[in-house]
Enzyme design. Sequence first.
Site, PDB file in Angstrom:
ATOM      1  CB  SER A  16      30.605  54.890  55.859  1.00  0.00           C
ATOM      2  OG  SER A  16      29.774  53.794  55.756  1.00  0.00           O
ATOM      3  CD1 TRP A  17      35.003  60.170  52.733  1.00  0.00           C
ATOM      4  CD2 TRP A  17      36.061  59.621  54.421  1.00  0.00           C
ATOM      5  NE1 TRP A  17      36.511  60.859  52.813  1.00  0.00           N
ATOM      6  CE2 TRP A  17      37.110  60.544  53.990  1.00  0.00           C
ATOM      7  CE3 TRP A  17      36.464  58.822  55.766  1.00  0.00           C
ATOM      8  CZ2 TRP A  17      38.253  60.590  54.396  1.00  0.00           C
ATOM      9  CZ3 TRP A  17      37.606  59.276  56.243  1.00  0.00           C
ATOM     10  CH2 TRP A  17      38.781  60.068  55.611  1.00  0.00           C
ATOM     11  CE  LYS A 111      38.186  60.244  47.536  1.00  0.00           C
ATOM     12  NZ  LYS A 111      38.770  58.987  47.976  1.00  0.00           N
ATOM     13  CB  ALA A 144      34.637  54.980  56.198  1.00  0.00           C
ATOM     14  CE  LYS A 195      38.627  57.021  44.285  1.00  0.00           C
ATOM     15  NZ  LYS A 195      37.993  56.187  45.326  1.00  0.00           N
ATOM     16  CG  ASP A 248      41.354  57.132  46.692  1.00  0.00           C
ATOM     17  OD1 ASP A 248      41.310  55.931  47.099  1.00  0.00           O
ATOM     18  OD2 ASP A 248      40.690  58.337  46.472  1.00  0.00           O
ATOM     19  CB  THR A 252      39.347  52.712  44.533  1.00  0.00           C
ATOM     20  OG1 THR A 252      39.527  53.738  45.528  1.00  0.00           O
ATOM     21  CG2 THR A 252      37.783  52.678  44.233  1.00  0.00           C
ATOM     22  NE  ARG A 259      30.980  53.435  48.715  1.00  0.00           N
ATOM     23  CZ  ARG A 259      30.662  54.467  49.935  1.00  0.00           C
ATOM     24  NH1 ARG A 259      29.582  55.527  49.438  1.00  0.00           N
ATOM     25  NH2 ARG A 259      31.213  54.569  51.027  1.00  0.00           N
ATOM     26  CG  ASN A 260      33.073  53.147  43.232  1.00  0.00           C
ATOM     27  OD1 ASN A 260      32.221  53.769  42.334  1.00  0.00           O
ATOM     28  ND2 ASN A 260      33.648  53.754  44.021  1.00  0.00           N
ATOM     29  CD  GLU A 285      29.846  59.978  44.827  1.00  0.00           C
ATOM     30  OE1 GLU A 285      29.457  60.245  43.568  1.00  0.00           O
ATOM     31  OE2 GLU A 285      29.478  60.719  45.965  1.00  0.00           O
TER      32      GLU A 285
END
Length: 344
Positions: A16-17, A111, A144, A195, A248, A252, A259-260, A285
Site C-alpha cells: 500500500s505505502w 518503520k 497510504a 509509535k 505520526d 496511527t 493496522r496497528n 509492524e
Amino acid sequence: MAGTVCGKVAVVGMGSWGTAAAGLLARNAGEVCGWALEDEVARGITEGHRNPLYLPSYELPANVRATSSMGEALDGADAVVVVVPSAFMRPTAERLAPLLGDDVPVCVLTKGIEPGTMMLMTQVVSDVCGGPGRMACLSGPTHAEEICQGKPAAAVVAAASDAVADLFRSLFIAPSFRAYVSSDMVGVEVCGAVKNVVAIACGIARGLELGDNTSAVLMTRGLAEIGRLACAMGAEPMTCMGLAGMGDLATTCMSPHSRNRTFGAALVAGETLDEYQARTRMVVEGAAAARSAHELAGRFGVDAPIVAAVHAVLYDHAPLQGEMRRLLDRMPYDEFYGLGGDAR
C-alpha cells in the site's frame, strides 16, 4: 509531471505505502519502476496502472511501471526508495547490494527496529549495502489510503547529508504533500517504530471500550516513552514533537486506516496476530517493534511501561485487562521524568 528532479526512481516494495509513494514520486521523476514480490502486482501496475492487491481503486500515473525482477527495477536508477516490511529488510538489502551503485542515494520508508542487532532500518540497509552517508528516511502521518486520494499530508525526510535530504524532499514534495527535512535520523526512526507499539495499546483500549480519555493518556504517556528511548539513543528531544513523533503517533493511534490500532481492537475480539495479518494482507509492524523496543529499553535502562505491557500481551500471553490495570495502577511521577536528567 510537475518537473523532473531525476530520471529514474526505483521503489522496492509495492504494498500500500509503496504504491502510494510511487504515485507521489511520479510527479518529480521521469520514470518510477517498482519492484513487486508478486507477478500479479507487477503485471497489474505495468499493464493497467493499478495494483490489484493493494489500493486497487488507485490509478497510478502513466510513468509508473513495475517488475518482479529486482535487477530490472534497479537498472539505471538515480535514487532508490525502500518500502518492505521490517522483517524482510535485511534479506532485501542483501539482494539490493550487488545491484546498487556505490553513490546511489537510498530513502527508507519502513518503520522498525531489527531484533537482535537493535539496528534501525537505515542502519540495516547501510550495514549490508555500505554508504551510510547516502541514506535517508521518510516518516510522518502518511496513511497510504489518504495519500493516493490527494488529501493533504506532510512528512519529514531525515538524512546525515543535506544534499541527500534535499534530493528526497524534492522527489516527494507535491501540492498536497509537504516534505520537511531533518538531520536527526535516529530520532525520526525511533519515533516511527515505537509509535506503532503505542497504537496497539490504543487499539486494545478502544476494544475494551475504555473511552477517549484513556486513549489520550496512552498517546501522551506513549510519546513520553518514545522521547525517553530516543534521547537515550542520542536523538534530539524536539524530534518527538514533530511530524515523525506526535504527528505520526496521533494518526496511527486514532485512524481506522491504522493496522496497528485495528489489530489491538481485534486482539480484544479474540483474533490472533497471524489471523489478523492473513485476513488483511497487512504486516503489523508494531507487533515486531514491541519485541525490539522492549529489548532496547532494557539495554538502555529506559522506563517504557506501555511497550512492556504490549510485549507482555503479545509474547507472554498476559491478559489484556490485567495489563491495562497494571498501567493504571502505576504511581505517577513528574510528568516529564527521564527527559531532563531525572531517572525516576
